[in-house]
Design a protein around this motif. Structure first.
Motif, PDB file in Angstrom:
ATOM      1  N   UNK A  11       0.916  -0.879  -0.294  1.00 21.36           N
ATOM      2  CA  UNK A  11      -0.159   0.158  -0.144  1.00 21.36           C
ATOM      3  C   UNK A  11       0.930   1.401   0.117  1.00 21.36           C
ATOM      4  N   UNK A  12       2.082   1.321   0.805  1.00 14.79           N
ATOM      5  CA  UNK A  12       2.802   2.395   0.605  1.00 14.79           C
ATOM      6  C   UNK A  12       3.253   2.654  -0.251  1.00 14.79           C
ATOM      7  N   UNK A  13       3.600   1.179  -1.063  1.00 12.45           N
ATOM      8  CA  UNK A  13       5.237   1.483  -2.040  1.00 12.45           C
ATOM      9  C   UNK A  13       4.063   1.908  -3.232  1.00 12.45           C
ATOM     10  N   UNK A  14       2.978   1.734  -3.348  1.00 12.49           N
ATOM     11  CA  UNK A  14       1.761   2.321  -4.638  1.00 12.49           C
ATOM     12  C   UNK A  14       1.298   3.723  -4.114  1.00 12.49           C
ATOM     13  N   UNK A  15       1.228   4.478  -3.431  1.00 11.29           N
ATOM     14  CA  UNK A  15       0.638   5.398  -2.866  1.00 11.29           C
ATOM     15  C   UNK A  15       2.098   6.448  -1.656  1.00 11.29           C
ATOM     16  N   UNK A  16       3.134   6.208  -2.335  1.00 14.56           N
ATOM     17  CA  UNK A  16       3.867   7.058  -1.530  1.00 14.56           C
ATOM     18  C   UNK A  16       3.419   7.957  -1.621  1.00 14.56           C
ATOM     19  N   UNK A  20       3.340  10.218   2.344  1.00 14.46           N
ATOM     20  CA  UNK A  20       4.082  10.968   3.006  1.00 14.46           C
ATOM     21  C   UNK A  20       3.184  12.462   4.127  1.00 14.46           C
ATOM     22  N   UNK A  21       2.615  12.226   3.911  1.00  9.05           N
ATOM     23  CA  UNK A  21       1.454  13.255   3.958  1.00  9.05           C
ATOM     24  C   UNK A  21       0.765  12.568   5.760  1.00  9.05           C
ATOM     25  N   UNK A  22       0.590  11.613   5.175  1.00  9.00           N
ATOM     26  CA  UNK A  22      -0.560  11.527   6.656  1.00  9.00           C
ATOM     27  C   UNK A  22      -0.352  11.236   7.581  1.00  9.00           C
ATOM     28  N   UNK A  23      -0.828  10.740   8.758  1.00 13.22           N
ATOM     29  CA  UNK A  23      -0.896  10.441  10.114  1.00 13.22           C
ATOM     30  C   UNK A  23      -0.437   9.302  10.527  1.00 13.22           C
ATOM     31  N   UNK A  24      -0.218   8.235  11.560  1.00 18.00           N
ATOM     32  CA  UNK A  24      -0.162   7.255  11.566  1.00 18.00           C
ATOM     33  C   UNK A  24      -1.622   5.977  11.852  1.00 18.00           C
ATOM     34  N   UNK A  25      -2.483   7.411  12.174  1.00 12.95           N
ATOM     35  CA  UNK A  25      -3.851   6.377  12.758  1.00 12.95           C
ATOM     36  C   UNK A  25      -5.083   6.844  11.084  1.00 12.95           C
ATOM     37  N   UNK A  50       7.714   6.700  13.844  1.00 14.25           N
ATOM     38  CA  UNK A  50       6.621   6.955  12.258  1.00 14.25           C
ATOM     39  C   UNK A  50       7.196   8.270  11.421  1.00 14.25           C
ATOM     40  N   UNK A  51       8.368   8.987  12.521  1.00 12.84           N
ATOM     41  CA  UNK A  51       8.249  10.660  11.910  1.00 12.84           C
ATOM     42  C   UNK A  51       9.263  10.029  11.455  1.00 12.84           C
TER      43      UNK A  51
END
Length: 251
Positions: A11-16, A20-25, A50-51
């Motif tokens: 998911x991260x790789x496809x929506x990098x 990068x602007x999303x919170x952990x929640x 996470x930061x």
């Protein structure tokens, strides 16, 4: 990584660019997992938290907008040269070079060296190699570099990032190591035909006067893509071998 963590990674790789602007929640909600699972995921990748993970994603995100922070239009010729440099760097990496790189790093410790400016690219490469479960080390402080020079073995591979011609920061440690031992050397450099290339078993050139570090990160992304493909192929072969055991001569 377990199945849940692999799904988070995909998911991260496809929506990098968005992650990068999303919170952990928010990321946890979109991946249908808890924030604790996300935190364990980034720690498993080698990040302190996470930061740290988000900052690394931002380093890998290339400028795509045609305005700068002040709202001014960027010169089209600069954008064209920037894109062309990265494209030329990627196209210079032939399938033969990729195959050689995979052979050189397979089941070896990877020691990452760089000059000061290319340190960002070396750090990013370390994260990517660790993500693929390779043993990658990068000295940050002078005392770490000194200790690493003496601990390098011939079974290791040096991967050296250099943004400047005849960069002493990049060349001197390699020269000292090769004076005593002969590990494999892979160079990723903006210098062409220089000392570092002549010492290398494999040279991966980058072509960028605008931003050599951005071109290096693009090259790392391409290498990472092939590492994942190679790992997937190995896993498929293992599964196939377990599902279809070879018969003996007398069967």
């Amino acid at each position: 990584m377990n199945e849940t963590e692999l799904k988070i990674f995909d998911y991260v790789a496809q929506n990098m660019h968005a992650v990068k602007d999303k919170s952990i929640r928010i990321l946890a909600h979109e991946c249908y997992v808890s924030t604790t699972t996300i935190f364990r995921f980034v720690q498993k990748l080698g990040f302190a938290g996470y930061a740290d993970f988000i900052n690394s994603l931002r380093l890998a995100d290339y400028p795509t907008q045609e305005t700068n922070d002040a709202g001014q239009e960027l010169p089209n010729d600069w954008i064209g040269r920037y894109s062309a440099d990265i494209t030329q760097s990627l196209r210079s990496i032939s399938p033969d070079k990729i195959a050689m790189l995979l052979d050189l790093i397979r089941e070896r410790r990877i020691v990452l060296l760089s000059d000061s400016l290319a340190g960002i690219a070396a750090e990013y490469a370390q994260r990517m190699f660790c993500l693929c479960e390779y043993h990658a080390e990068r000295p940050v402080h002078a005392y770490e570099l000194k200790g690493l020079i003496h601990s390098v073995e011939e079974s290791d591979v040096l991967m050296v990032f250099s943004t400047a011609e005849q960069s002493r920061e990049a060349v001197e440690p390699v020269t000292r190591i090769l004076a005593d031992k002969r590990p494999a050397v892979i160079s990723v450099s903006n210098e062409h035909g220089g000392i570092l290339q002549r010492m290398s078993d494999l040279d991966i050139p980058v072509y960028s006067q605008q931003s050599p570090v951005a071109a290096m990160i693009a090259v790392i992304d391409l290498i990472f893509y092939h590492l994942r493909q190679d790992r997937n192929n190995q896993d498929t072969e293992v599964i196939s071998g377990e599902a279809m055991p070879q018969k003996g001569w007398n069967e």
